[in-house]
Scaffold this motif. Structure first.
Motif, PDB file in Angstrom:
ATOM      1  N   UNK A 130       0.664  -1.219  -0.004  1.00 14.10           N
ATOM      2  CA  UNK A 130       0.123  -0.207   0.071  1.00 14.10           C
ATOM      3  C   UNK A 130       0.860   1.354   0.025  1.00 14.10           C
ATOM      4  N   UNK A 133       2.094   1.697  -3.500  1.00 17.58           N
ATOM      5  CA  UNK A 133       1.001   2.101  -4.551  1.00 17.58           C
ATOM      6  C   UNK A 133       0.597   3.474  -4.356  1.00 17.58           C
ATOM      7  N   UNK A 136       2.711   5.543  -5.718  1.00 15.17           N
ATOM      8  CA  UNK A 136       2.665   5.576  -7.218  1.00 15.17           C
ATOM      9  C   UNK A 136       1.290   6.179  -7.469  1.00 15.17           C
ATOM     10  N   UNK A 137       0.183   6.145  -6.814  1.00 14.32           N
ATOM     11  CA  UNK A 137      -0.797   7.154  -6.827  1.00 14.32           C
ATOM     12  C   UNK A 137      -0.745   8.362  -7.014  1.00 14.32           C
ATOM     13  N   UNK A 141      -0.984  11.200  -9.823  1.00 12.77           N
ATOM     14  CA  UNK A 141      -2.080  12.565  -9.407  1.00 12.77           C
ATOM     15  C   UNK A 141      -1.227  13.763  -9.611  1.00 12.77           C
TER      16      UNK A 141
ATOM     17  N   UNK B  89      -5.383  -2.166  -1.847  1.00 13.72           N
ATOM     18  CA  UNK B  89      -3.937  -1.768  -2.272  1.00 13.72           C
ATOM     19  C   UNK B  89      -4.265  -1.224  -3.834  1.00 13.72           C
ATOM     20  N   UNK B  90      -5.200  -1.954  -4.562  1.00 13.52           N
ATOM     21  CA  UNK B  90      -5.516  -1.357  -5.971  1.00 13.52           C
ATOM     22  C   UNK B  90      -6.382  -0.169  -6.041  1.00 13.52           C
ATOM     23  N   UNK B  91      -7.273  -0.155  -4.596  1.00 12.56           N
ATOM     24  CA  UNK B  91      -7.926   1.153  -4.658  1.00 12.56           C
ATOM     25  C   UNK B  91      -7.016   2.175  -4.568  1.00 12.56           C
ATOM     26  N   UNK B  92      -5.920   2.082  -3.752  1.00 16.32           N
ATOM     27  CA  UNK B  92      -4.872   3.152  -3.350  1.00 16.32           C
ATOM     28  C   UNK B  92      -4.071   3.476  -4.922  1.00 16.32           C
ATOM     29  N   UNK B  93      -3.724   2.459  -5.346  1.00 12.06           N
ATOM     30  CA  UNK B  93      -3.123   2.754  -6.487  1.00 12.06           C
ATOM     31  C   UNK B  93      -3.840   3.582  -7.888  1.00 12.06           C
ATOM     32  N   UNK B  95      -6.338   5.295  -7.020  1.00 10.83           N
ATOM     33  CA  UNK B  95      -6.785   6.638  -6.579  1.00 10.83           C
ATOM     34  C   UNK B  95      -8.271   6.805  -6.420  1.00 10.83           C
ATOM     35  N   UNK B 242      -1.091  -0.205 -13.124  1.00 11.32           N
ATOM     36  CA  UNK B 242      -1.608  -0.158 -11.772  1.00 11.32           C
ATOM     37  C   UNK B 242      -0.291  -1.184 -10.958  1.00 11.32           C
TER      38      UNK B 242
END
Lengths: 185, 405
Positions: A130, A133, A136-137, A141, B89-93, B95, B242
């Motif tokens: 997390x 990620x 990364x996220x 953005x 995790x994927x929700x965070x990646x 956004x 992602x």
């Protein structure tokens, strides 16, 4: 009469599109801020998980005192970090210590059979992911946001209302830069 | 990513508009066939009414209907922590503004789908078989694929297109049945009241309506399929973007393709939602499938060796398929350097066939509310939810353990 209506219409259209661009910029900026806070949440969660993990593993791994010490030390340093620079260094150290720990765990089959430890390990793996990620996220953005405030026509609105560029976030990872040291002490 | 959403929205509007026109035309022609000149408008009104009702229902509860018809059960973090963590995790990646709701379908066949109206109201459903057969990296790939569907707003498109398709099929079915059983009688009654030259026009209209009723659903379905294939490639590209790990999704798809267990809960309308088509071993699936051949998707993913950006996927696509890319041009031009990552430690774990079967059973029992007890002698006991007593006796050592606590 007609010219007035046309001019008024054009002015209204311009104002509406300006409002639209402004709102889009605000939304993007909020998304950047939100992504940043996501990183914080996950870092804090990692700090909370570590004492439990160490407690559970200690009983099984008497010969790995050095590993535990480096984890605990990195954790307290990361929690006490004042500046972003300090924090990214300490978090990098903590990541290294934890990944070393995960490698060592492979030598202890009893520990790997412990249900409690397994669920802690899953939580820790997930938290590490997390963090990666979230970073990364956040960087994604920032890319969208920076693109938007540099491109026409949104750059005009961005200039008027003082939307400034954001920096990318890179965690310092010592393991990726340093040559591994071998010691026989 | 923005351009992708825009292209998707345009295609959705295009498709929905075409389908609405087809629906209206179908209603009009059928009305003409049944009731003469005035009947056309009545048919139009009925078709519009059917469409409006279905649209409202699907907007309000489309995801719930789809989930319920797939027998998906909502689960919490305790039932399957890894699934929950991977989704988060994927929700965070990606956004996403909100954590999607997580569902498990009690079936041994590995598959997954996402649904919902918007990223705020999205749901992800996976089968118990998927959870047991995939390792962490593979599960992450599949969930990332579903997340891309959510981010690209594919979930709304699939729901709406499904409703459109459903109402077109419904109308033409009603019409064809009506023609067979009662329709001929009513048109004869009509023609006896009218003059003979109008009766001739009536028959022509009936023939046109028949052809329209047969062709409209097929055309609508073909159009839907053509646009859905692109979405699958896009979702694969998004998933790699992602996770930064194409091999995860590739080997997950391989495992899913290699599995021959049919998915019981899927039907014709829900089938296109799944990551891999639930009907296996049917020849027709190749002709007008909503999904590209799974082997091709795997080959494209395995050809991505340089990076994880949309451009890298686009390059791998042209290299594999030999045609121009499916990725929107503006997106493919952006040469952002996106590094690939290595397999995680847990990604390498492989489990045997027998253990997988047992895991499927355990996950299913957990979803249906079984309690899991571990006796002091090490044996694991599974207590069904309708078990009345407070204590169970261990079948091996005879110790008594309490069910609650």
């Amino acid at each position: 009469m007609w010219p007035l209506i046309i001019v008024g219409g054009i002015i209204l259209l311009v104002i509406m599109s300006l409002v639209g661009i402004f709102n889009a910029l605000v939304r993007l900026r909020n998304q950047v801020d939100n992504a940043w806070s996501q990183i914080d949440v996950q870092l804090k969660r990692r700090h909370d998980l570590i004492p439990n993990l160490v407690e559970t593993a200690k009983g099984y791994m008497q010969h790995e005192r050095g590993t535990f010490e480096s984890i605990t030390k990195a954790r307290s340093e990361a929690m006490g970090a004042r500046t972003v620079d300090q924090a990214s260094k300490a978090e990098g150290m903590l990541s290294d210590a934890l990944s070393k720990f995960m490698l060592v765990v492979e030598n202890y089959p009893d520990l790997k059979a412990n249900q409690n430890f397994l669920s802690l390990q899953e939580e820790l793996t997930s938290t590490e992911n997390k963090i990666a990620f979230a970073r990364q996220g956040y960087n994604d953005q920032v890319l969208f946001y920076n693109n938007k405030i540099q491109m026409f026509p949104s750059n005009v609105v961005a200039g008027m209302f003082n939307f400034t560029k954001r920096e990318f976030f890179e965690i310092e990872n010592a393991a990726e830069r340093e040559v591994p040291k071998v010691s026989f002490s | 990513m923005w351009e992708q959403i825009r292209v998707n929205k345009r295609n959705s509007v295009l498709l929905l508009g075409t389908m609405a026109l087809a629906l209206a035309g179908l209603g009009f022609v059928m009305g003409l066939a049944f009731g003469g000149p005035e009947g056309g408008f009545i048919g139009l009104i009925i078709a519009t009414a059917v469409w409006l009702v279905l649209m409202l229902v699907s907007f309000a509860a489309g995801d719930q209907i789809l989930l319920a018809s797939s027998k998906a059960v909502p689960v919490t973090h305790e039932v399957h922590p890894q699934l929950f963590n991977v989704v988060e995790e994927m929700k965070i990646a990606a956004n996403l503004p909100k954590m999607p709701k997580v569902y498990i379908i009690n079936e041994a066949s590995p598959n997954a789908f996402a649904t919902g109206r918007s990223p705020e109201t999205a749901s992800v459903a996976v089968t118990a078989g998927l959870l047991a057969k995939l390792n962490r990296d593979e599960l992450q790939g599949v969930i990332a694929h579903e997340m891309s569907h959510i981010v690209n707003r594919d979930i709304l498109f699939v729901t709406l297109a499904g409703v459109m398709l459903g109402s077109i099929v419904l109308l033409s079915q009603v019409f064809l049945r009506g023609m067979l059983y009662g329709g001929m009688g009513s048109s004869r009654r009509y023609s006896s009241r009218s003059s003979s030259n109008q009766g001739g026009g009536q028959i022509v209209m009936v023939v046109i309506a028949l052809i329209a009723a047969i062709l409209a659903p097929i055309m609508a379905q073909l159009l839907y399929f053509a646009l859905s294939r692109r979405r699958e490639y896009l979702a694969d590209a998004g998933a790699v973007r992602l996770t930064r790990y194409p091999e995860g999704l590739a080997s997950a798809l391989e495992k899913i393709a290699g599995d021959r267990t049919p998915l019981e809960a899927a039907n014709k309308v829900t089938a296109p939602m799944y990551i891999s088509l639930p009907f296996k071993g049917r020849k027709a699936a190749h002709l007008h499938s909503t999904h590209p051949p799974i082997e091709e998707r795997i080959r494209i993913l395995r050809n991505m060796s340089r990076g994880a950006s949309f451009k890298d996927y686009s390059d791998a696509y042209s290299q594999t398929v030999g045609r121009a890319s499916v990725i929107p041009a503006g997106e493919a031009k952006q040469a952002e350097p996106v590094e690939l990552r290595q397999a995680s430690a847990e990604g390498k774990r492989e489990t045997g066939q027998r253990k997988q079967m047992r895991d499927v059973g355990d996950i299913m029992r957990k979803v249906s509310g079984f309690a899991f007890l571990t006796c002091a002698c090490g044996i694991k006991m599974k207590v069904p939810p309708n078990f009345k007593g407070d204590q169970v006796k261990c079948p091996r050592c005879g110790r008594i353990s309490s069910v609650h606590g």
